[in-house]
Write an enzyme that holds these catalytic residues in place. Structure first.
Site, PDB file in Angstrom:
ATOM      1  N   GLY A  46      26.610  14.054  97.682  1.00 31.65           N
ATOM      2  CA  GLY A  46      26.579  15.475  98.019  1.00 31.65           C
ATOM      3  C   GLY A  46      25.294  15.965  98.652  1.00 31.65           C
ATOM      4  N   GLU A 101      18.629  17.254  95.221  1.00 33.50           N
ATOM      5  CA  GLU A 101      19.962  17.369  94.611  1.00 33.50           C
ATOM      6  C   GLU A 101      20.744  18.475  95.314  1.00 33.50           C
ATOM      7  OE1 GLU A 101      22.481  16.304  93.163  1.00 33.50           O
ATOM      8  OE2 GLU A 101      21.980  16.071  91.035  1.00 33.50           O
ATOM      9  N   ASP A 102      22.064  18.310  95.382  1.00 32.60           N
ATOM     10  CA  ASP A 102      22.886  19.334  96.028  1.00 32.60           C
ATOM     11  C   ASP A 102      23.124  20.528  95.117  1.00 32.60           C
ATOM     12  OD1 ASP A 102      24.433  17.819  94.306  1.00 32.60           O
ATOM     13  OD2 ASP A 102      26.108  17.520  95.682  1.00 32.60           O
ATOM     14  N   ASP A 105      24.814  21.832  87.694  1.00 33.16           N
ATOM     15  CA  ASP A 105      25.785  22.591  86.901  1.00 33.16           C
ATOM     16  C   ASP A 105      25.363  22.507  85.430  1.00 33.16           C
ATOM     17  OD1 ASP A 105      27.984  23.783  85.813  1.00 33.16           O
ATOM     18  OD2 ASP A 105      29.448  22.323  86.514  1.00 33.16           O
ATOM     19  N   LYS A 133      23.797  26.563  89.406  1.00 35.44           N
ATOM     20  CA  LYS A 133      24.825  27.426  88.809  1.00 35.44           C
ATOM     21  C   LYS A 133      24.246  28.210  87.646  1.00 35.44           C
ATOM     22  CE  LYS A 133      29.047  25.116  90.099  1.00 35.44           C
ATOM     23  NZ  LYS A 133      30.299  24.493  89.658  1.00 35.44           N
ATOM     24  N   PHE A 154      33.492  26.674  91.683  1.00 33.97           N
ATOM     25  CA  PHE A 154      33.450  25.351  92.309  1.00 33.97           C
ATOM     26  C   PHE A 154      33.327  25.544  93.813  1.00 33.97           C
ATOM     27  CE2 PHE A 154      34.659  21.222  93.812  1.00 33.97           C
ATOM     28  CZ  PHE A 154      34.044  20.394  92.888  1.00 33.97           C
ATOM     29  N   VAL A 155      32.284  24.956  94.387  1.00 30.38           N
ATOM     30  CA  VAL A 155      32.008  25.173  95.810  1.00 30.38           C
ATOM     31  C   VAL A 155      32.092  23.866  96.586  1.00 30.38           C
ATOM     32  CG1 VAL A 155      30.622  27.264  95.500  1.00 30.38           C
ATOM     33  CG2 VAL A 155      29.509  25.024  95.384  1.00 30.38           C
ATOM     34  N   ASP A 161      31.794  18.082  98.144  1.00 33.00           N
ATOM     35  CA  ASP A 161      33.198  17.730  98.358  1.00 33.00           C
ATOM     36  C   ASP A 161      34.113  18.258  97.272  1.00 33.00           C
ATOM     37  OD1 ASP A 161      32.368  15.929  96.230  1.00 33.00           O
ATOM     38  OD2 ASP A 161      34.228  14.866  96.599  1.00 33.00           O
ATOM     39  N   ARG A 167      33.167  17.894 103.040  1.00 34.36           N
ATOM     40  CA  ARG A 167      31.715  17.700 103.117  1.00 34.36           C
ATOM     41  C   ARG A 167      31.162  18.131 104.473  1.00 34.36           C
ATOM     42  NH1 ARG A 167      30.070  14.585  98.709  1.00 34.36           N
ATOM     43  NH2 ARG A 167      31.529  13.001  98.001  1.00 34.36           N
TER      44      ARG A 167
HETATM   45  P1  5GP Z   1      26.062  18.407  86.304  1.00 32.33           P
HETATM   46  O1  5GP Z   1      25.722  17.060  85.726  1.00 32.33           O
HETATM   47  O2  5GP Z   1      24.849  19.255  86.558  1.00 32.33           O
HETATM   48  O3  5GP Z   1      27.072  19.132  85.466  1.00 32.33           O
HETATM   49  O4  5GP Z   1      26.810  18.145  87.656  1.00 32.33           O
HETATM   50  C1  5GP Z   1      26.113  17.869  88.824  1.00 32.33           C
HETATM   51  C2  5GP Z   1      26.991  17.175  89.838  1.00 32.33           C
HETATM   52  O5  5GP Z   1      28.335  17.618  89.731  1.00 32.33           O
HETATM   53  C3  5GP Z   1      26.544  17.521  91.245  1.00 32.33           C
HETATM   54  O6  5GP Z   1      25.605  16.598  91.741  1.00 32.33           O
HETATM   55  C4  5GP Z   1      27.851  17.496  91.997  1.00 32.33           C
HETATM   56  O7  5GP Z   1      28.137  16.168  92.409  1.00 32.33           O
HETATM   57  C5  5GP Z   1      28.885  17.899  90.988  1.00 32.33           C
HETATM   58  N1  5GP Z   1      29.187  19.352  91.031  1.00 32.33           N
HETATM   59  C6  5GP Z   1      28.843  20.296  90.130  1.00 32.33           C
HETATM   60  N2  5GP Z   1      29.287  21.505  90.488  1.00 32.33           N
HETATM   61  C7  5GP Z   1      29.939  21.312  91.664  1.00 32.33           C
HETATM   62  C8  5GP Z   1      30.598  22.215  92.573  1.00 32.33           C
HETATM   63  O8  5GP Z   1      30.711  23.431  92.400  1.00 32.33           O
HETATM   64  N3  5GP Z   1      31.108  21.633  93.699  1.00 32.33           N
HETATM   65  C9  5GP Z   1      31.025  20.304  93.967  1.00 32.33           C
HETATM   66  N4  5GP Z   1      31.562  19.875  95.101  1.00 32.33           N
HETATM   67  N5  5GP Z   1      30.397  19.438  93.140  1.00 32.33           N
HETATM   68  C10 5GP Z   1      29.857  19.948  92.001  1.00 32.33           C
END
Ligand code: 5GP
Length: 185
Positions: A46, A101-102, A105, A133, A154-155, A161, A167
């Site tokens: 991402g 990082e993209d 969450d 987030k 969710f974006v 993606d 993407r």
């Molecule tokens: P975390 O471990 O912080 O819960 O999740 C991080 C990863 O989940 C990000 O690097 C991404 O790959 C995915 N992710 C979390 N939220 C989103 C979202 O809103 N859209 C997308 N496409 N991926 C997300």
């Protein structure tokens, strides 16, 4: 959720706004690393669009090197998997590492990546995320630079993606659940 049940929704952040914000982030990062260098570790997949745009806006005087981290992803789902595998982590000993990082969450992915980098002897570690987030108070990861704080939606787009789709979109969109218009009865 089945990939066929999702469709691109409204634009949350248009490309021009993303570009402006990244210029600001790159400026701040360049100030913080002035006179030195950094190893930008972009989290795949991402982060690839953000990482590519970010490093090209950094001060050319800074010695920027790039490498990649491959973390586990959500697959076709839209809730956190809570597990992180890192394939072939690059050497970081005595390096000034910037994780790119993209989106963050729950923060579990980042927390795990940060722990690994620290354990492998990085000299310094900072993290930049394009999207953060809101409403996650229980995180243990550290964010040094944040592009945009967004609601818990969710974006997709700009590298992000859903089921490996979207993407390539230049803007960041909210993903709509439900049948695509052409599939509606
Ligand atoms: P975390 O471990 O912080 O819960 O999740 C991080 C990863 O989940 C990000 O690097 C991404 O790959 C995915 N992710 C979390 N939220 C989103 C979202 O809103 N859209 C997308 N496409 N991926 C997300």
């Amino acid at each position: 959720m089945n990939p066929n049940d999702a469709a691109i929704g409204r634009t949350l952040i248009p490309a021009a706004k993303i570009r402006d914000r990244i210029a600001g982030l790159a400026h701040r990062i360049s100030d913080d690393y002035a006179g030195g260098g950094l190893l930008a570790l972009t989290v795949l997949r991402g982060g690839f669009v953000f990482g590519a745009d970010l490093i090209r806006q950094m001060d050319p005087e800074i010695a920027v090197q790039v490498d990649f981290l491959r973390a586990s992803s959500y697959g076709d789902r839209t809730t956190s998997a809570g597990r992180v595998d890192v394939a072939h982590p690059p050497p970081v000993e005595d390096r000034d590492v910037l994780i790119v990082e993209d989106i963050v969450d729950t923060g579990r992915t980042l927390e795990s990546l940060q722990e690994r980098i620290r354990n492998h002897g990085a000299r310094s570690l900072r993290t930049v995320t394009l999207l953060d987030k809101e409403g996650r108070a229980d995180r243990r990861c550290t964010l040094d630079y944040v592009g945009f704080r967004i609601p818990d939606l969710f974006v997709v787009g700009y590298g992000l993606d859903y089921a490996q789709m979207y993407r390539h979109l230049p803007d960041i969109h909210v993903l709509d659940h439900g049948p695509r218009p052409e599939e509606s009865p």
